[in-house]
Write a protein that holds these residues in place. Sequence first.
Motif, short mmCIF file in Angstrom:
data_model
loop_
_atom_site.label_atom_id
_atom_site.label_comp_id
_atom_site.label_asym_id
_atom_site.label_seq_id
_atom_site.Cartn_x
_atom_site.Cartn_y
_atom_site.Cartn_z
N PHE A 1 -13.98 -76.83 12.76
CA PHE A 1 -15.16 -77.42 12.12
C PHE A 1 -16.45 -76.84 12.69
O PHE A 1 -17.49 -76.87 12.02
CB PHE A 1 -15.12 -78.95 12.25
N ASN A 5 -16.96 -73.62 13.34
CA ASN A 5 -17.23 -72.43 12.54
C ASN A 5 -17.74 -72.81 11.16
O ASN A 5 -18.65 -72.17 10.62
CB ASN A 5 -15.96 -71.58 12.41
N THR A 6 -17.16 -73.86 10.57
CA THR A 6 -17.63 -74.32 9.27
C THR A 6 -19.10 -74.70 9.33
O THR A 6 -19.90 -74.29 8.48
CB THR A 6 -16.80 -75.53 8.79
N VAL A 33 -22.31 -72.79 7.38
CA VAL A 33 -23.14 -73.56 6.46
C VAL A 33 -24.61 -73.55 6.89
O VAL A 33 -25.52 -73.37 6.07
CB VAL A 33 -22.62 -75.00 6.34
N ARG A 86 -16.61 -73.86 0.14
CA ARG A 86 -16.57 -73.70 1.59
C ARG A 86 -15.25 -74.25 2.14
O ARG A 86 -14.64 -73.67 3.05
CB ARG A 86 -17.75 -74.44 2.21
N GLY A 87 -14.82 -75.38 1.57
CA GLY A 87 -13.59 -76.00 2.05
C GLY A 87 -12.36 -75.14 1.79
O GLY A 87 -11.52 -74.96 2.68
N THR A 99 -12.27 -71.88 1.27
CA THR A 99 -12.36 -70.67 2.09
C THR A 99 -11.89 -70.92 3.51
O THR A 99 -11.09 -70.17 4.07
CB THR A 99 -13.81 -70.16 2.12
N ASP A 100 -12.39 -72.01 4.10
CA ASP A 100 -12.01 -72.31 5.48
C ASP A 100 -10.54 -72.68 5.60
O ASP A 100 -9.91 -72.41 6.63
CB ASP A 100 -12.88 -73.45 6.02
N ARG A 124 -6.99 -79.96 9.39
CA ARG A 124 -8.08 -78.99 9.20
C ARG A 124 -8.90 -79.32 7.96
O ARG A 124 -10.13 -79.21 7.98
CB ARG A 124 -7.49 -77.58 9.09
N ILE A 172 -12.96 -80.01 7.83
CA ILE A 172 -13.85 -79.12 7.08
C ILE A 172 -15.05 -79.89 6.56
O ILE A 172 -16.20 -79.42 6.66
CB ILE A 172 -13.09 -78.46 5.91
N GLY A 227 -17.50 -80.52 9.18
CA GLY A 227 -18.26 -79.31 9.47
C GLY A 227 -19.33 -79.03 8.43
O GLY A 227 -20.45 -78.64 8.77
N VAL A 228 -19.00 -79.22 7.16
CA VAL A 228 -19.99 -79.00 6.10
C VAL A 228 -21.15 -79.97 6.25
O VAL A 228 -22.33 -79.59 6.15
CB VAL A 228 -19.33 -79.14 4.71
#
Length: 273
Positions: free
Chosen positions: A87, A89-90, A94, A120-121, A123-124, A163, A167, A170-171
């Motif tokens: 998270f 890196n996410t 962003v 984004r989700g 991709t991660d 994960r 995500i 993280g976003v």
Amino acid sequence: MSALDLTPPRPHGRAYWAVADCGNLVRRGLTHYRRQPVNILWQLGFPILSVLLYGYVFGSAMRVPGGGDYKDFLMPGMFVMTMAFGFINTATVVVYDAQKGVVDRFRSMPMAPSAVVAGRGVTDLLVACAELGIMMLTAFAMGWRPDGGWGFVAAVGLLLWLRVSLIWLGVWLGLIVPNPEAAGGLFAVAFPLTMISSVFVAPQLMPDWLGFVAAWNPVSATAAATRDLFGVPVGGGDTWVEQNAQLMSLVWPLAMTALFLPLAVGRFRKLGK
């Protein structure tokens, strides 16, 4: 000869364009990784070093409840830690997009707001699959041999499910932190989250109060559940949450998704207002 049909094509519905927009953003994200594959290796640097450090340097001094090889106990925990650290890196990606004006450009385009978050989700999640594969290859090279069959598949599913839930955290964090430097500081949050858990040590070997906190850590639930599915003989512990680790490994990520996914979409819609 029939007359030329000048009727405009029938437009697609919102669902179609939401999926199409999401696909375009996934392709954009994966293109970044394809051109800079070192980013994935950089993300894996700390977990791989931790595996080598704890497995080879401290492994002989570590104790596993019920006996057994500490490396077999450690590897599922390291997989969980890799998924949990994702998270950061996410959030960093962003906040970089937000600072460079990419998010504002997305908002100005006729695209589904949910596609930015979903893109984004997805991709991660694809990157997480690559990370998990590399970590498992490292574990195999160290002698880790899990049980095969559906238990192995279920364990991988639980790791990716954790994960997915993180995500959205993280976003959301990436949309509220002011700059990439602040996003990098999230490591100070993630590190205690994984250390005060069953990733490295079983909660029953900790002091009572610390073991209670570690047992109720969502990371611990996934670690305990995947150990069981991988065939690692570890005692289930005395608390209810430890004895129902597989159930909680489903419930905790579901609760985090229900909380942070709406927050992430709502924060994106409020940008610039």
